[in-house]
Design an enzyme around this catalytic site. Structure first.
Site, PDB file in Angstrom:
ATOM      1  CG  ASP A  97      -1.954  -0.944   1.511  1.00 22.37           C
ATOM      2  OD1 ASP A  97      -1.063  -2.331   0.456  1.00 22.37           O
ATOM      3  OD2 ASP A  97      -3.171  -0.683   1.871  1.00 22.37           O
ATOM      4  CE  LYS A 137      -5.328   2.322   3.051  1.00 21.82           C
ATOM      5  NZ  LYS A 137      -4.190   1.186   3.161  1.00 21.82           N
ATOM      6  CE  LYS A 194      -7.077  -1.027   3.161  1.00 21.24           C
ATOM      7  NZ  LYS A 194      -5.190  -1.346   3.452  1.00 21.24           N
TER       8      LYS A 194
END
Length: 340
Positions: free
Chosen positions: A186, A249, A285
Protein backbone atom coordinates in the site's frame (compact mmCIF):
# COMPACT_ATOMS: atom_id res chain seq x y z
CA UNK A 1 32.76 60.78 -47.76
CA UNK A 2 29.18 59.54 -47.58
CA UNK A 3 27.03 60.96 -44.79
CA UNK A 4 24.68 58.38 -43.15
CA UNK A 5 21.13 59.23 -42.31
CA UNK A 6 19.88 58.60 -38.77
CA UNK A 7 18.09 55.43 -39.92
CA UNK A 8 21.16 54.18 -41.73
CA UNK A 9 23.28 54.88 -38.68
CA UNK A 10 20.95 52.87 -36.41
CA UNK A 11 19.95 50.05 -38.71
CA UNK A 12 22.58 50.03 -41.47
CA UNK A 13 22.14 50.43 -45.19
CA UNK A 14 19.22 48.23 -46.26
CA UNK A 15 20.57 47.79 -49.76
CA UNK A 16 23.92 46.65 -48.44
CA UNK A 17 22.17 44.18 -46.11
CA UNK A 18 20.14 42.73 -48.97
CA UNK A 19 23.28 42.37 -51.09
CA UNK A 20 25.05 40.59 -48.22
CA UNK A 21 22.11 38.26 -47.74
CA UNK A 22 22.13 37.49 -51.46
CA UNK A 23 25.83 36.73 -51.43
CA UNK A 24 25.59 34.78 -48.13
CA UNK A 25 22.28 32.85 -48.24
CA UNK A 26 23.30 30.91 -45.10
CA UNK A 27 22.36 33.95 -43.02
CA UNK A 28 18.72 33.77 -44.13
CA UNK A 29 18.67 29.99 -43.84
CA UNK A 30 19.97 30.19 -40.29
CA UNK A 31 17.30 32.73 -39.40
CA UNK A 32 14.61 30.57 -41.00
CA UNK A 33 15.80 27.48 -39.12
CA UNK A 34 15.78 29.41 -35.83
CA UNK A 35 12.28 30.70 -36.52
CA UNK A 36 11.10 27.19 -37.38
CA UNK A 37 12.67 25.78 -34.21
CA UNK A 38 10.97 28.38 -32.06
CA UNK A 39 7.67 27.74 -33.82
CA UNK A 40 7.92 23.97 -33.43
CA UNK A 41 8.93 24.34 -29.79
CA UNK A 42 5.89 26.51 -29.08
CA UNK A 43 3.72 23.95 -30.84
CA UNK A 44 5.24 21.20 -28.69
CA UNK A 45 4.54 23.12 -25.49
CA UNK A 46 0.85 23.33 -26.34
CA UNK A 47 0.42 19.65 -27.18
CA UNK A 48 -1.49 17.66 -24.53
CA UNK A 49 0.51 15.11 -22.56
CA UNK A 50 -0.40 11.43 -22.51
CA UNK A 51 -1.84 12.03 -19.05
CA UNK A 52 -4.11 14.79 -20.33
CA UNK A 53 -5.19 12.46 -23.12
CA UNK A 54 -5.93 9.70 -20.61
CA UNK A 55 -7.98 12.05 -18.43
CA UNK A 56 -9.76 13.39 -21.51
CA UNK A 57 -11.53 10.06 -21.95
CA UNK A 58 -13.50 10.66 -18.76
CA UNK A 59 -15.67 13.36 -17.24
CA UNK A 60 -13.48 14.78 -14.49
CA UNK A 61 -15.33 18.07 -13.98
CA UNK A 62 -17.59 17.13 -11.10
CA UNK A 63 -19.89 19.19 -8.92
CA UNK A 64 -19.28 18.48 -5.24
CA UNK A 65 -22.86 19.27 -4.22
CA UNK A 66 -24.24 16.96 -6.91
CA UNK A 67 -21.89 14.16 -5.83
CA UNK A 68 -23.06 14.55 -2.22
CA UNK A 69 -26.69 14.48 -3.36
CA UNK A 70 -26.27 11.34 -5.48
CA UNK A 71 -24.38 9.56 -2.69
CA UNK A 72 -27.06 10.41 -0.14
CA UNK A 73 -29.84 9.22 -2.46
CA UNK A 74 -28.07 5.93 -3.12
CA UNK A 75 -27.59 5.24 0.59
CA UNK A 76 -31.11 6.28 1.51
CA UNK A 77 -32.49 3.83 -1.03
CA UNK A 78 -30.23 0.81 -0.44
CA UNK A 79 -28.35 0.95 2.88
CA UNK A 80 -30.97 -0.71 5.10
CA UNK A 81 -31.39 -3.72 2.81
CA UNK A 82 -27.72 -4.63 3.33
CA UNK A 83 -27.88 -4.71 7.13
CA UNK A 84 -27.83 -8.51 7.31
CA UNK A 85 -25.74 -11.18 9.04
CA UNK A 86 -24.48 -12.53 5.71
CA UNK A 87 -23.24 -9.11 4.60
CA UNK A 88 -21.45 -8.64 7.93
CA UNK A 89 -19.75 -12.03 7.58
CA UNK A 90 -18.64 -11.04 4.10
CA UNK A 91 -17.32 -7.68 5.33
CA UNK A 92 -15.32 -9.42 8.06
CA UNK A 93 -13.60 -11.47 5.34
CA UNK A 94 -12.68 -8.23 3.51
CA UNK A 95 -10.81 -6.62 6.43
CA UNK A 96 -7.15 -5.68 6.18
CA UNK A 97 -6.57 -6.00 9.94
CA UNK A 98 -4.19 -3.14 10.57
CA UNK A 99 -1.67 -2.05 13.17
CA UNK A 100 0.28 1.06 12.24
CA UNK A 101 1.29 2.56 15.56
CA UNK A 102 4.58 4.10 16.63
CA UNK A 103 4.47 1.70 19.58
CA UNK A 104 4.40 -1.43 17.37
CA UNK A 105 7.15 -3.89 18.26
CA UNK A 106 8.10 -7.35 17.13
CA UNK A 107 6.44 -8.74 20.25
CA UNK A 108 3.19 -6.82 19.79
CA UNK A 109 2.96 -7.65 16.08
CA UNK A 110 3.65 -11.31 16.84
CA UNK A 111 0.76 -11.39 19.33
CA UNK A 112 -1.43 -9.51 16.83
CA UNK A 113 -0.71 -12.19 14.22
CA UNK A 114 -1.25 -15.05 16.66
CA UNK A 115 -4.80 -13.82 17.26
CA UNK A 116 -5.47 -14.23 13.54
CA UNK A 117 -4.12 -17.78 13.80
CA UNK A 118 -6.31 -18.48 16.84
CA UNK A 119 -9.43 -17.25 15.01
CA UNK A 120 -9.41 -20.39 12.86
CA UNK A 121 -10.16 -22.66 15.84
CA UNK A 122 -12.26 -20.15 17.77
CA UNK A 123 -14.68 -19.50 14.89
CA UNK A 124 -14.41 -22.46 12.47
CA UNK A 125 -17.63 -21.49 10.67
CA UNK A 126 -16.42 -17.99 9.76
CA UNK A 127 -13.93 -16.89 7.14
CA UNK A 128 -10.90 -15.09 8.52
CA UNK A 129 -9.79 -11.54 7.76
CA UNK A 130 -8.36 -10.92 4.29
CA UNK A 131 -4.94 -9.60 5.35
CA UNK A 132 -2.75 -8.32 8.15
CA UNK A 133 -1.42 -4.85 7.37
CA UNK A 134 1.79 -3.63 9.05
CA UNK A 135 4.84 -1.43 8.53
CA UNK A 136 7.50 -2.88 6.17
CA UNK A 137 9.95 -3.72 8.94
CA UNK A 138 7.30 -6.01 10.45
CA UNK A 139 6.68 -8.11 7.34
CA UNK A 140 9.19 -10.75 8.36
CA UNK A 141 7.74 -11.24 11.85
CA UNK A 142 4.22 -11.63 10.39
CA UNK A 143 5.52 -14.01 7.75
CA UNK A 144 7.27 -16.14 10.39
CA UNK A 145 4.21 -16.18 12.69
CA UNK A 146 1.22 -16.40 10.36
CA UNK A 147 -0.28 -19.87 10.02
CA UNK A 148 -3.86 -19.11 8.98
CA UNK A 149 -4.68 -19.98 5.38
CA UNK A 150 -5.88 -17.38 2.87
CA UNK A 151 -4.65 -14.43 4.92
CA UNK A 152 -2.34 -12.07 3.04
CA UNK A 153 0.48 -9.93 4.41
CA UNK A 154 0.09 -6.28 3.40
CA UNK A 155 2.67 -3.58 4.05
CA UNK A 156 2.41 0.18 3.81
CA UNK A 157 5.44 1.44 1.95
CA UNK A 158 6.90 4.28 -0.09
CA UNK A 159 7.42 6.77 2.71
CA UNK A 160 4.00 6.13 4.29
CA UNK A 161 2.01 8.16 5.26
CA UNK A 162 3.31 11.40 3.70
CA UNK A 163 5.07 9.91 0.64
CA UNK A 164 7.70 12.60 1.15
CA UNK A 165 10.98 10.88 0.45
CA UNK A 166 13.22 9.96 -2.47
CA UNK A 167 11.81 7.62 -5.10
CA UNK A 168 14.92 5.47 -4.65
CA UNK A 169 14.07 5.07 -0.96
CA UNK A 170 10.49 4.12 -1.84
CA UNK A 171 11.73 1.51 -4.29
CA UNK A 172 14.18 0.04 -1.78
CA UNK A 173 11.62 -0.03 1.04
CA UNK A 174 9.05 -1.73 -1.19
CA UNK A 175 11.55 -4.30 -2.45
CA UNK A 176 12.64 -5.11 1.11
CA UNK A 177 9.02 -5.52 2.28
CA UNK A 178 8.32 -7.94 -0.55
CA UNK A 179 11.56 -9.83 0.05
CA UNK A 180 10.73 -10.35 3.72
CA UNK A 181 7.21 -11.63 3.14
CA UNK A 182 4.74 -8.99 1.95
CA UNK A 183 2.09 -10.17 -0.52
CA UNK A 184 0.61 -6.70 -1.05
CA UNK A 185 1.94 -3.14 -0.94
CA UNK A 186 0.00 0.00 0.00
CA UNK A 187 1.58 3.29 -1.13
CA UNK A 188 0.47 6.93 -1.05
CA UNK A 189 0.52 9.05 -4.18
CA UNK A 190 2.86 12.07 -4.01
CA UNK A 191 -0.06 14.41 -3.27
CA UNK A 192 2.03 17.55 -3.70
CA UNK A 193 3.02 16.52 -7.22
CA UNK A 194 -0.59 15.82 -8.14
CA UNK A 195 -1.85 19.15 -6.78
CA UNK A 196 0.96 20.91 -8.72
CA UNK A 197 -0.26 19.19 -11.92
CA UNK A 198 2.99 17.21 -12.11
CA UNK A 199 1.12 14.19 -13.41
CA UNK A 200 4.25 12.79 -15.03
CA UNK A 201 6.15 12.80 -11.74
CA UNK A 202 3.26 11.17 -9.91
CA UNK A 203 2.58 8.52 -12.54
CA UNK A 204 6.23 7.65 -13.14
CA UNK A 205 6.62 6.88 -9.46
CA UNK A 206 3.55 4.63 -9.34
CA UNK A 207 4.71 2.81 -12.47
CA UNK A 208 8.15 2.25 -10.99
CA UNK A 209 6.75 0.85 -7.75
CA UNK A 210 4.31 -1.37 -9.63
CA UNK A 211 7.26 -2.74 -11.60
CA UNK A 212 8.92 -3.64 -8.28
CA UNK A 213 5.73 -5.38 -7.13
CA UNK A 214 5.36 -7.44 -10.28
CA UNK A 215 2.40 -9.79 -9.83
CA UNK A 216 1.91 -8.73 -6.20
CA UNK A 217 -0.96 -6.30 -5.62
CA UNK A 218 -0.20 -2.59 -5.42
CA UNK A 219 -2.79 -0.53 -3.56
CA UNK A 220 -2.50 3.19 -4.27
CA UNK A 221 -3.75 5.57 -1.57
CA UNK A 222 -5.13 8.87 -2.88
CA UNK A 223 -5.40 10.61 0.52
CA UNK A 224 -8.78 11.94 -0.59
CA UNK A 225 -9.15 14.28 2.38
CA UNK A 226 -6.18 16.30 1.08
CA UNK A 227 -7.31 16.49 -2.55
CA UNK A 228 -9.92 19.15 -1.98
CA UNK A 229 -12.62 18.27 -4.51
CA UNK A 230 -14.52 15.48 -6.21
CA UNK A 231 -12.88 16.47 -9.51
CA UNK A 232 -9.41 15.96 -8.04
CA UNK A 233 -10.43 12.60 -6.57
CA UNK A 234 -11.68 11.48 -9.99
CA UNK A 235 -8.46 12.63 -11.71
CA UNK A 236 -6.22 10.99 -9.12
CA UNK A 237 -8.23 7.77 -9.42
CA UNK A 238 -7.88 7.64 -13.20
CA UNK A 239 -4.18 8.48 -13.19
CA UNK A 240 -3.43 5.89 -10.50
CA UNK A 241 -5.22 3.14 -12.41
CA UNK A 242 -3.61 4.28 -15.66
CA UNK A 243 -0.22 3.89 -13.94
CA UNK A 244 -0.84 0.30 -12.83
CA UNK A 245 -2.69 0.39 -9.49
CA UNK A 246 -4.39 -2.92 -8.66
CA UNK A 247 -6.46 -1.17 -5.98
CA UNK A 248 -7.23 2.44 -5.25
CA UNK A 249 -7.61 3.30 -1.60
CA UNK A 250 -9.10 6.37 0.04
CA UNK A 251 -6.84 7.33 2.91
CA UNK A 252 -3.98 6.63 5.28
CA UNK A 253 -6.04 7.35 8.37
CA UNK A 254 -3.36 9.83 9.42
CA UNK A 255 -5.02 12.98 8.01
CA UNK A 256 -7.82 14.96 9.64
CA UNK A 257 -10.28 13.87 6.91
CA UNK A 258 -10.14 10.19 5.99
CA UNK A 259 -12.59 8.03 4.05
CA UNK A 260 -15.97 9.57 3.21
CA UNK A 261 -18.96 8.12 1.35
CA UNK A 262 -18.67 10.88 -1.27
CA UNK A 263 -15.04 10.05 -2.01
CA UNK A 264 -15.93 6.36 -2.23
CA UNK A 265 -18.76 7.12 -4.64
CA UNK A 266 -16.45 9.09 -6.96
CA UNK A 267 -13.71 6.45 -6.81
CA UNK A 268 -16.10 3.60 -7.55
CA UNK A 269 -17.56 5.54 -10.48
CA UNK A 270 -14.01 6.02 -11.77
CA UNK A 271 -13.25 2.30 -11.38
CA UNK A 272 -16.40 1.38 -13.31
CA UNK A 273 -15.68 3.84 -16.12
CA UNK A 274 -12.05 2.69 -16.30
CA UNK A 275 -13.21 -0.92 -16.55
CA UNK A 276 -15.61 -0.08 -19.37
CA UNK A 277 -12.81 1.77 -21.18
CA UNK A 278 -9.99 -0.77 -20.67
CA UNK A 279 -11.52 -4.07 -19.55
CA UNK A 280 -9.29 -4.12 -16.45
CA UNK A 281 -10.85 -4.54 -13.01
CA UNK A 282 -9.31 -2.45 -10.24
CA UNK A 283 -10.17 -3.02 -6.59
CA UNK A 284 -11.44 -0.50 -4.05
CA UNK A 285 -10.34 -0.07 -0.43
CA UNK A 286 -11.82 2.50 1.94
CA UNK A 287 -9.63 3.09 4.99
CA UNK A 288 -9.33 5.57 7.82
CA UNK A 289 -12.23 6.50 10.05
CA UNK A 290 -14.16 3.26 9.58
CA UNK A 291 -15.25 3.08 13.19
CA UNK A 292 -18.69 1.46 13.14
CA UNK A 293 -20.49 -1.41 11.47
CA UNK A 294 -22.72 1.15 9.77
CA UNK A 295 -19.62 2.75 8.19
CA UNK A 296 -18.68 -0.61 6.70
CA UNK A 297 -22.23 -1.15 5.43
CA UNK A 298 -22.12 2.27 3.75
CA UNK A 299 -19.04 1.33 1.72
CA UNK A 300 -20.44 -2.10 0.91
CA UNK A 301 -23.61 -0.46 -0.39
CA UNK A 302 -21.69 1.96 -2.60
CA UNK A 303 -19.55 -0.83 -4.07
CA UNK A 304 -22.57 -3.05 -4.67
CA UNK A 305 -24.67 -0.35 -6.35
CA UNK A 306 -21.94 1.38 -8.38
CA UNK A 307 -19.63 -1.50 -9.28
CA UNK A 308 -21.96 -4.46 -8.98
CA UNK A 309 -21.75 -7.92 -7.49
CA UNK A 310 -18.61 -8.74 -9.51
CA UNK A 311 -16.67 -6.57 -7.05
CA UNK A 312 -18.11 -8.23 -3.95
CA UNK A 313 -15.14 -10.44 -3.13
CA UNK A 314 -11.96 -9.75 -1.18
CA UNK A 315 -9.85 -9.79 -4.33
CA UNK A 316 -11.50 -6.51 -5.35
CA UNK A 317 -12.90 -5.06 -2.11
CA UNK A 318 -11.07 -4.47 1.17
CA UNK A 319 -11.65 -2.46 4.33
CA UNK A 320 -8.66 -0.96 6.11
CA UNK A 321 -9.33 -0.83 9.83
CA UNK A 322 -8.01 -1.75 13.25
CA UNK A 323 -11.21 -1.65 15.29
CA UNK A 324 -13.94 -2.90 12.95
CA UNK A 325 -13.12 -6.60 13.33
CA UNK A 326 -14.33 -6.84 16.93
CA UNK A 327 -17.43 -4.73 16.16
CA UNK A 328 -18.44 -6.91 13.24
CA UNK A 329 -17.67 -10.09 15.12
CA UNK A 330 -19.83 -8.92 18.03
CA UNK A 331 -22.81 -8.37 15.75
CA UNK A 332 -22.26 -11.67 13.94
CA UNK A 333 -22.19 -13.76 17.14
CA UNK A 334 -24.79 -11.65 18.93
CA UNK A 335 -22.75 -10.55 21.94
CA UNK A 336 -19.93 -8.12 22.69
CA UNK A 337 -16.65 -9.73 21.72
CA UNK A 338 -13.10 -8.43 21.96
CA UNK A 339 -11.17 -11.14 20.20
CA UNK A 340 -8.51 -9.03 18.48
Amino acid sequence: MKHLSDDEYLYGNEAEQQQEAYENPSIDETLDETDNFEYEDKEHLHQPSKYDIALGKYNTELNDAEVAKQTAQLLEKHLDENNTAEVKKFLFNCIDLTTLKCTDSEESVMKFTERVNDFVDAYPDLKNVAAICVYPNMAEIVNDTLEADDVKIACVSGGFPSSQTFTEVKVAETAMALHTGADEIDIVIPVGKFLSNDYEGMCDEIEELKEVCGEKHLKVILETGALGSASNIKKASILSMYSGADFIKTSTGKERVSATPEAAFVMCKAIKEYFLETGRKVGFKPAGGINTVKDALVYYTIVKEVLGKEWLNNELFRLGTSRLANLLLSEIVGSETKFF
